[in-house]
Scaffold this motif. Structure first.
Motif, PDB file in Angstrom:
ATOM      1  N   GLY A  18       1.777  -6.325  -9.222  1.00 49.34           N
ATOM      2  CA  GLY A  18       1.246  -5.437  -8.412  1.00 49.34           C
ATOM      3  C   GLY A  18      -0.107  -4.758  -8.566  1.00 49.34           C
ATOM      4  N   GLU A  21      -3.030  -6.963  -7.317  1.00 53.40           N
ATOM      5  CA  GLU A  21      -3.098  -6.974  -6.057  1.00 53.40           C
ATOM      6  C   GLU A  21      -3.976  -5.664  -5.303  1.00 53.40           C
ATOM      7  OE1 GLU A  21      -0.251 -10.053  -7.534  1.00 53.40           O
ATOM      8  OE2 GLU A  21      -0.678  -8.085  -7.940  1.00 53.40           O
ATOM      9  N   THR A  22      -3.104  -4.723  -5.805  1.00 50.14           N
ATOM     10  CA  THR A  22      -3.682  -3.461  -5.149  1.00 50.14           C
ATOM     11  C   THR A  22      -4.933  -3.132  -5.733  1.00 50.14           C
ATOM     12  OG1 THR A  22      -1.376  -2.523  -5.432  1.00 50.14           O
ATOM     13  CG2 THR A  22      -3.194  -0.968  -5.556  1.00 50.14           C
ATOM     14  N   THR A  32      -4.688   1.101   1.290  1.00 49.18           N
ATOM     15  CA  THR A  32      -3.480   0.370   0.758  1.00 49.18           C
ATOM     16  C   THR A  32      -2.294   1.230   0.290  1.00 49.18           C
ATOM     17  OG1 THR A  32      -5.194  -1.128  -0.448  1.00 49.18           O
ATOM     18  CG2 THR A  32      -3.176  -1.057  -1.353  1.00 49.18           C
ATOM     19  N   SER A  34       1.013   0.846  -1.754  1.00 52.82           N
ATOM     20  CA  SER A  34       1.803   0.236  -3.155  1.00 52.82           C
ATOM     21  C   SER A  34       3.047   0.855  -3.573  1.00 52.82           C
ATOM     22  CB  SER A  34       0.681  -0.057  -4.250  1.00 52.82           C
ATOM     23  OG  SER A  34      -0.280  -0.981  -3.869  1.00 52.82           O
ATOM     24  N   LEU A  36       5.476   0.309  -6.278  1.00 53.08           N
ATOM     25  CA  LEU A  36       5.758  -0.315  -7.555  1.00 53.08           C
ATOM     26  C   LEU A  36       6.697   0.463  -8.395  1.00 53.08           C
ATOM     27  CD1 LEU A  36       1.776  -0.760  -8.486  1.00 53.08           C
ATOM     28  CD2 LEU A  36       3.175  -2.491  -7.155  1.00 53.08           C
ATOM     29  N   LYS A  42       1.390   2.568 -12.248  1.00 51.71           N
ATOM     30  CA  LYS A  42       0.835   2.811 -10.922  1.00 51.71           C
ATOM     31  C   LYS A  42      -0.675   3.669 -11.121  1.00 51.71           C
ATOM     32  CE  LYS A  42       4.447   4.975  -9.246  1.00 51.71           C
ATOM     33  NZ  LYS A  42       5.436   4.827 -10.166  1.00 51.71           N
ATOM     34  N   CYS A  45      -3.769   1.577 -11.036  1.00 52.66           N
ATOM     35  CA  CYS A  45      -4.135   0.952  -9.652  1.00 52.66           C
ATOM     36  C   CYS A  45      -5.211   1.954  -9.111  1.00 52.66           C
ATOM     37  CB  CYS A  45      -2.946   1.182  -8.771  1.00 52.66           C
ATOM     38  SG  CYS A  45      -1.876  -0.104  -9.187  1.00 52.66           S
ATOM     39  N   LEU A 168       0.434   5.635  -3.064  1.00 54.80           N
ATOM     40  CA  LEU A 168       1.275   5.293  -4.374  1.00 54.80           C
ATOM     41  C   LEU A 168       2.810   5.872  -4.261  1.00 54.80           C
ATOM     42  CD1 LEU A 168      -1.302   5.234  -7.248  1.00 54.80           C
ATOM     43  CD2 LEU A 168      -0.034   3.234  -6.210  1.00 54.80           C
ATOM     44  N   GLU A 191      -0.380  -3.818   2.510  1.00 52.32           N
ATOM     45  CA  GLU A 191       0.919  -3.107   1.860  1.00 52.32           C
ATOM     46  C   GLU A 191       1.489  -4.333   0.591  1.00 52.32           C
ATOM     47  OE1 GLU A 191       4.195  -2.493   4.757  1.00 52.32           O
ATOM     48  OE2 GLU A 191       2.746  -1.651   6.307  1.00 52.32           O
ATOM     49  N   PHE A 192       1.724  -3.443  -0.489  1.00 50.94           N
ATOM     50  CA  PHE A 192       2.202  -4.206  -1.611  1.00 50.94           C
ATOM     51  C   PHE A 192       3.461  -3.658  -2.006  1.00 50.94           C
ATOM     52  CE2 PHE A 192      -2.387  -4.875  -1.693  1.00 50.94           C
ATOM     53  CZ  PHE A 192      -2.447  -6.155  -1.480  1.00 50.94           C
ATOM     54  N   TYR A 194       7.016  -4.060  -3.894  1.00 50.32           N
ATOM     55  CA  TYR A 194       7.842  -4.751  -4.766  1.00 50.32           C
ATOM     56  C   TYR A 194       9.248  -4.239  -5.000  1.00 50.32           C
ATOM     57  CZ  TYR A 194       3.449  -7.187  -6.101  1.00 50.32           C
ATOM     58  OH  TYR A 194       2.277  -7.743  -6.140  1.00 50.32           O
TER      59      TYR A 194
END
Length: 496
Positions: A18, A21-22, A32, A34, A36, A42, A45, A168, A191-192, A194
């Motif tokens: 993650g 990608e972020t 974004t 995320s 995670l 985090k 990121c 985040l 959007e990521f 996980y």
């Protein structure tokens, strides 16, 4: 380029799931979100793109202790242009920092500070490369840690020129994610999302009859399970008492940690735990944020959590090195009453609101300058710090909308709805504790996930083997033998 910067600044050779990608999304100029899991890094990121982008990085964080931890971690990497702008600063320090904001690369700030006009005025003068909302679930009224101060971050973001934004969180349902997007007014973000699952953490619930049984169970586990570890409590007093008891039982180096301990001692306890000088921390939820200790082997919850989201956050402190770890929740009959009481204590009661309306009728001049009456109202109405913050936020919205004191009647409905949300989340935890099938699968269903991988030593309904998390039996035996030898020697000396 990203890998090169990762090695050069942070000393890591690879990204965790993650992170890449972020960061790539932000470097492409895309807003974004995320989600995670706890323990996946985090903070990297926003830290890494912060070094790669021109301009300042603003990080909104709800916890003062978390801000301080992040600032200190960046300083340990050699970063000097970093500051935590919050209530820990004296008036002189705040004033000096405001006039020197352009000198800082990373600016950590509390949402409360973003309501101060002078702060916003100075932030507007900056070239903001990235606007970060940490613990973004606090935005949503459906989030487990809803913070009214977070509701205005969309307005703040707009006043700062709608900078590139990163939200985040570690735990957010679909409903919470939608709230985050709408509140921040960020259309079509990348959007990521996980999985919240941490397969290396085994889940166990022990149900007993009475409080004393829980104490006995805790001592029984701590004698044999591999450490180091954290035991979470919902009470500062209980954390202190149990730390003293565990020391008396000879269970290693134990300390209590909670928000009532002064900042200097909290920092000392953190450092001792990080460097292996403490075996067990008896803590409230104040402990854990920003604690980068990879080898925590167990997390025990002595009290029932108020929601699955915070439970996952806290057990996620364990096993960050990927090694097998254990999460134990101890439940005694009636334990659900404590989280209900805590939830009620966080919110304003109907009778408190009725009292405030009557008081304001007798003191109508106070409505438009409520802050001048803070001490008086807190004392007379029996308000907590959280109660007062809720009242101030509602009052500000009402004044901005031209409403009078009788708009406080609307606050009753808001509080009733919030209590319904909290009771619902407590009921979900209660049902999970009494669930007879796979606990992991039940958690994933709550977050709209499917269980995609089979996990060995998954949870107690799936046949968890506690022996796999015990210390080396030989080591335990030797320790007991040593204790017996010491006891025998003491008896000889006394009899002599």
């Amino acid at each position: 380029m990203m890998e090169k910067m990762l090695r050069k600044i942070f000393g890591h050779s690879t990204f965790r799931p993650g992170q890449r990608e972020t960061i790539a999304s932000l470097m492409s100029g895309e807003h974004t979100i995320s989600m995670l899991p706890t323990g996946t890094g985090k903070s990297l990121c926003y830290q890494l793109p912060g070094y790669m982008l021109n301009g300042s990085v603003i990080i909104v964080s709800p916890l003062l202790s978390l801000m301080q931890d992040q600032v200190e971690q960046l300083m340990m990497l050699g970063e000097k242009k970093v500051i935590a702008f919050n209530s820990f600063l004296s008036y002189e320090e705040k004033n000096r920092a405001l006039h020197q904001l352009h000198d800082y690369k990373f600016i950590f700030i509390s949402p409360e500070m973003l309501k101060v006009d002078l702060v916003i005025k100075n932030l507007k003068r900056l070239d903001i490369a990235l606007f970060v909302i940490d613990e973004a679930h606090c935005i949503s009224q459906w989030g487990y840690d809803f913070r009214p101060d977070y509701l205005k971050l969309g307005e703040v973001r707009e006043s700062l020129g709608n900078p590139l934004t990163l939200a985040l969180t570690a735990t957010a349902t679909h409903k919470v994610k939608i709230d985050i997007i709408e509140s921040l007014s960020i259309s079509h973000p990348n959007e990521f999302i996980y999985s919240v699952d941490r397969p290396n953490i085994a889940l166990k619930v022990d149900r007993v009859e009475h409080h004393k049984d829980k104490v006995d169970k805790l001592i029984e586990y701590l004698r044999v399970v591999k450490g180091p570890g954290i035991v979470y409590f919902s009470s500062k007093k209980m954390a202190e008492q149990m730390a003293a008891l565990l020391k008396k039982e000879g269970l290693g180096e134990v300390m209590a940690y909670h928000g009532g301990i002064d900042q200097e001692n909290r920092k000392l306890i953190q450092q001792q735990f990080l460097y292996g000088q403490l075996d067990i921390i008896c803590a409230t939820s104040a402990f854990g944020m920003g604690i980068n200790k990879n080898n925590i082997r167990f997390v025990v919850h002595f009290h029932m959590p108020m929601q699955l989201e915070s439970y996952l956050q806290e057990i996620g402190r364990a096993g960050r090195d990927g090694e097998r770890s254990l999460a134990i929740l101890l439940y005694a009959n009636g334990d659900e009453q404590l989280p209900i009481q805590l939830a009620e204590g966080e919110l304003l009661h109907e009778n408190q609101i009725d009292w405030m309306i009557k008081w304001l009728e007798a003191n109508p001049e106070a409505w438009n300058k409520l802050n001048d009456y803070e001490t008086e109202m807190i004392t007379l109405a029996g308000l907590t710090e959280t109660n007062w913050r809720i009242l101030k936020d509602f009052h500000q919205v009402a004044v901005d909308s031209g409403k009078d004191m009788y708009s406080l009647h609307e606050l009753k409905d808001v509080m009733l709805k919030q209590m319904d949300v909290k009771r619902h989340k407590i009921k979900i935890v209660y049902d999970w504790i009494h669930f007879q099938s796979c606990r992991r699968k039940k958690i994933l269903q709550y977050f709209d996930e499917e269980q995609k991988i089979r996990v060995d030593n998954c949870c107690d309904p799936c046949g968890l083997s506690i022996e796999d998390f015990m210390r080396n039996p030989t080591m335990v035996k030797n320790r007991n033998e040593e204790t017996d030898w010491q006891r025998l020697l003491a008896e000889i000396l006394i009899n002599k």
